[in-house]
Motif scaffolding. Structure first.
Motif, PDB file in Angstrom:
ATOM      1  N   GLU A  42       0.832  -1.208   0.000  1.00  0.00           N
ATOM      2  CA  GLU A  42       0.000   0.000   0.000  1.00  0.00           C
ATOM      3  C   GLU A  42       0.868   1.260   0.000  1.00  0.00           C
ATOM      4  N   ARG A  43       1.966   1.227   0.749  1.00  0.00           N
ATOM      5  CA  ARG A  43       2.877   2.367   0.809  1.00  0.00           C
ATOM      6  C   ARG A  43       3.523   2.600  -0.554  1.00  0.00           C
ATOM      7  N   LEU A  44       4.009   1.527  -1.182  1.00  0.00           N
ATOM      8  CA  LEU A  44       4.643   1.666  -2.489  1.00  0.00           C
ATOM      9  C   LEU A  44       3.642   2.144  -3.539  1.00  0.00           C
ATOM     10  N   ALA A  45       2.423   1.632  -3.472  1.00  0.00           N
ATOM     11  CA  ALA A  45       1.404   2.044  -4.436  1.00  0.00           C
ATOM     12  C   ALA A  45       1.106   3.531  -4.305  1.00  0.00           C
ATOM     13  N   ALA A  46       1.061   4.017  -3.062  1.00  0.00           N
ATOM     14  CA  ALA A  46       0.800   5.442  -2.849  1.00  0.00           C
ATOM     15  C   ALA A  46       1.932   6.297  -3.409  1.00  0.00           C
ATOM     16  N   VAL A  47       3.172   5.846  -3.235  1.00  0.00           N
ATOM     17  CA  VAL A  47       4.316   6.580  -3.772  1.00  0.00           C
ATOM     18  C   VAL A  47       4.255   6.625  -5.298  1.00  0.00           C
ATOM     19  N   MET A  48       3.987   5.483  -5.910  1.00  0.00           N
ATOM     20  CA  MET A  48       3.930   5.433  -7.375  1.00  0.00           C
ATOM     21  C   MET A  48       2.772   6.289  -7.896  1.00  0.00           C
ATOM     22  N   ASP A  49       1.646   6.239  -7.214  1.00  0.00           N
ATOM     23  CA  ASP A  49       0.501   7.066  -7.634  1.00  0.00           C
ATOM     24  C   ASP A  49       0.848   8.546  -7.545  1.00  0.00           C
ATOM     25  N   GLY A  50       1.570   8.924  -6.487  1.00  0.00           N
ATOM     26  CA  GLY A  50       1.955  10.322  -6.345  1.00  0.00           C
ATOM     27  C   GLY A  50       2.879  10.775  -7.458  1.00  0.00           C
ATOM     28  N   LEU A  51       3.815   9.915  -7.860  1.00  0.00           N
ATOM     29  CA  LEU A  51       4.720  10.256  -8.961  1.00  0.00           C
ATOM     30  C   LEU A  51       3.960  10.333 -10.284  1.00  0.00           C
ATOM     31  N   ARG A  52       2.951   9.475 -10.463  1.00  0.00           N
ATOM     32  CA  ARG A  52       2.120   9.551 -11.677  1.00  0.00           C
ATOM     33  C   ARG A  52       1.320  10.849 -11.697  1.00  0.00           C
ATOM     34  N   ASP A  53       0.752  11.200 -10.552  1.00  0.00           N
ATOM     35  CA  ASP A  53      -0.046  12.419 -10.483  1.00  0.00           C
ATOM     36  C   ASP A  53       0.783  13.651 -10.835  1.00  0.00           C
ATOM     37  N   ARG A  54       2.061  13.607 -10.527  1.00  0.00           N
ATOM     38  CA  ARG A  54       2.952  14.729 -10.838  1.00  0.00           C
ATOM     39  C   ARG A  54       3.526  14.647 -12.247  1.00  0.00           C
TER      40      ARG A  54
END
Length: 283
Positions: A211-223
């Motif tokens: 879940e932590r890694l998914a949130a990090v990857m989602d944040g990088l995608r959003d940016r």
């Protein structure tokens, strides 16, 4: 015609990083350092790592270590600090790290190279650079500057190379903060830069909760820094390059203490040392 001597450049800092990093890596890759720390009573590799690397800061809290190291996930420092110091003085961990690292260098380099005049000269020049930079804003570097410089040339070379590594690391953290890239995000960008895909499989982060890694990857995608498949976008690659460029720029000050002739001499004397270490992977 100006008689002012040329200043070191970011290219100089990058070149020196390439030459000095294999010297520092024996601390993490070779057995002697881990054995010295285990002999003190550190139960695991990571107990010894956190205790010996953070020790120059004094008996600070886990929150301070987490902030200074920057790229560990929340809670990781607290699993080792301050418990690693409860029965082992920080000074003892620092000394064990130095002994083990110097022993690794002597073994890998062999008696002839480890005892050569060239290595002594490299140690002297590296120390001159490492003890000459401003400490403001350089927490880990400042901690190392507070330690005594070893008299033994091999230990002195390792100590000063590690000082310069921490100086560069402090600057790298400043570059990451300026780019709004957190510690785990920095590992993702480094993994992609080195061709590791999916980035979540990178050894420094693969153990983190999904879940932590998914949130990090989602944040990088959003940016807009990575695409839907987890690869660099053009913006992501440019961001990583800006961070590395600024890191090199911020790593220049120590080398301003050396003349152009001394820098050339340092490169020349370090090259055989680095080549020997690279041949073994600093192990």
């Amino acid at each position: 015609m100006s008689s002012a001597r040329p200043h070191p450049t970011p290219h100089t800092a990058r070149r020196m990083f390439g030459l000095l990093e294999p010297i520092c890596l024996v601390t993490f890759f070779s057995e002697e350092c881990n054995e010295e720390l285990a002999a003190l009573g550190h139960r695991t590799y990571w107990d010894g790592y956190f205790a010996s690397r953070a020790a120059p800061l004094g008996r600070v809290t886990a929150q301070v270590v987490h902030a200074a190291f920057y790229n560990f996930a929340d809670g990781e420092a607290a699993r080792h600090i301050p418990s690693a110091w409860e029965t082992i003085a920080p000074e003892a961990s620092v000394a064990a790290r130095e002994r083990g690292s110097a022993a690794s260098l002597r073994r890998i380099l062999g008696a002839e190279l480890a005892g050569s005049p060239g290595l002594v000269r490299a140690a002297d020049l590296t120390t001159k650079a490492a003890t000459s930079a401003p400490t403001e804003g350089r927490v880990m570097y400042a901690g190392m500057r507070g330690l005594a410089v070893p008299s033994d040339p091999v230990a002195r070379l390792w100590h000063s190379a590690t000082m310069l590594r921490e100086h560069r690391g402090d600057g790298h953290i400043a570059a990451l903060v300026g780019a709004r890239i957190g510690g785990t995000e920095a590992h993702v960008l480094s993994a992609l830069e080195h061709g590791i895909h999916p980035a979540e499989s990178f050894g420094r982060i693969h153990h983190l909760p999904k879940e932590r890694l998914a949130a990090v990857m989602d944040g990088l995608r959003d940016r807009g820094l990575i695409d839907s498949e987890g690869h660099f976008t053009e913006a992501g690659r440019a961001t990583k390059q800006r961070i590395e460029t600024l890191t090199d720029e911020l790593a220049v000050p120590p080398y301003e203490a050396l003349s152009p002739a001394e820098l050339d001499e340092l490169v020349s004397e370090l090259e055989p040392v680095t080549a020997a270490l690279e041949a073994t992977g600093s192990q």
